[in-house]
Design an enzyme around this catalytic site. Structure first.
Site, short mmCIF file in Angstrom:
data_model
loop_
_atom_site.label_atom_id
_atom_site.label_comp_id
_atom_site.label_asym_id
_atom_site.label_seq_id
_atom_site.Cartn_x
_atom_site.Cartn_y
_atom_site.Cartn_z
N PRO A 2 17.33 107.22 66.39
CG PRO A 2 19.23 108.67 65.95
CD PRO A 2 18.55 107.85 67.04
CD GLU A 3 13.48 102.96 63.75
OE1 GLU A 3 13.34 101.99 62.58
OE2 GLU A 3 12.42 103.12 64.42
CE LYS A 61 18.66 100.40 64.54
NZ LYS A 61 17.80 100.36 65.51
NE ARG A 308 11.86 98.14 71.38
CZ ARG A 308 12.83 97.56 70.67
NH1 ARG A 308 13.19 98.66 69.58
NH2 ARG A 308 13.29 96.47 70.74
#
Length: 325
Positions: A2-3, A61, A308
């Site tokens: 989740p961002e 976050k 990534r």
């Protein structure tokens, strides 16, 4: 993972459902999800039972619930915390890769990966339970001290902002959606770094809340390459990339966040759908939408970046000279 928009969607949901309610009982189903509470499940439950949730706060976050003790020194419960109570502790929620905070009625069967259950004081039309569900167990709940903010401003985005921040979040910078975010401070520190632009955007000590997906989206919108050296970035370009980050995250908030599988849901269990509007992330080999709109043919490319991926357009996001990868 989740961002910022996903966590803000959860924060707004929790504000509606739990703010002002008292935690009446706590059930730790899986102690692994409170492993950061060193004193164990019994102390965790005992510390929360009788506490009133004053607010729900987010910085970047990080998400926490400031608590007020509604138990008098005599041991009897009061009906409310003092209206001017200044909280000293908070319940910190770290969602990790798959953590979910779900509001459920008591009769709803337990989720397969239920880890912690909080029962709340009755409120008209509101579910009784707040459940922490986590399939991969990278997230968790724990109690944390609240400490004064370094700049004297609010700890984060909240309904009743106080100059207090969860101790575990005190090292991170403000995020671009925070009204107290300082562009001048950001730009000065950005220019002092000798790194690539995307690495800087992902540095939570410089600017918080921008994760891999939204960094790619902001850079695409700003027409900047992720390896652009930060010490060469002009003021107008820095403003452009921050404005782009704000825009893509605000759009994601309106859509309920980004969701690529069932692991991200908001507090009511509904998945986000901003992934349908992405311009860069995950679009390897597809036409660049901006180039296609003006008759140019350009295919989005994917490159390895910090274990990534980064997605860019080779035409409108050209690789910089002396890029920092």
């Amino acid at each position: 993972m989740p961002e910022l928009p996903e966590v803000e969607v959860v924060r707004r949901g929790l504000v509606s459902w739990v703010r002002g309610r008292t935690i009446t009982s706590v059930e730790v189903v899986d102690p692994r999800s409170i492993r950061r509470h060193a004193l164990g499940p019994e102390d965790f439950a005992g510390s929360l039972e009788g506490a009133r949730v004053l607010d729900v706060v987010r910085r970047g976050k990080f998400l926490w619930l400031p608590l007020a003790d509604t138990t008098e020194s005599s041991g009897s419960a009061t009906t409310d915390a003092a209206p001017d109570a200044v909280p000293a502790v908070a319940l910190m929620a770290h969602l990790g890769m798959s953590g979910q905070l779900l509001m459920q009625e008591a009769g709803v069967p337990d989720e397969k990966h239920l880890k912690v259950r909080l029962r709340l004081s009755p409120a008209a039309g509101m579910p009784e339970q707040l459940r922490f569900v986590d399939q991969r167990i990278f997230g968790g709940l724990f109690l944390t001290a609240l400490v004064p903010t370094s700049d004297g401003g609010p700890g984060g985005l909240a309904e009743t902002p106080l100059p207090l921040i969860a101790e575990e979040a005190s090292h991170i910078a403000r995020d671009p959606l925070d009204p107290h975010f300082s562009f001048e401070d950001f730009y000065r520190r950005l220019r002092a770094r000798k790194t690539g632009l995307k690495r800087a955007l992902l540095d939570q000590g410089l600017v918080s809340g921008i994760g891999n997906i939204y960094a790619d989206e902001a850079l695409w919108k700003a027409r900047l390459h992720y390896a652009r050296p930060t010490d060469t970035l002009r003021r107008g370009e820095a403003i452009r990339v921050l404005d782009a980050a704000r825009e893509v995250m605000t759009d994601a908030l309106a859509a309920g966040g980004t969701s690529f599988d069932a692991l991200y849901v908001n507090v009511n269990g509904a998945s986000g759908y901003f992934d349908r509007s992405l311009n860069a992330y995950g679009r390897e080999g597809q036409e660049c939408k901006r180039c296609a709109a003006v008759g140019l043919v350009s295919r989005m490319r994917r490159e390895q970046f910090m274990n990534r991926s980064s997605y860019t357009c080779p035409v409108c996001q050209p690789r910089p000279r002396n890029g920092r990868w």
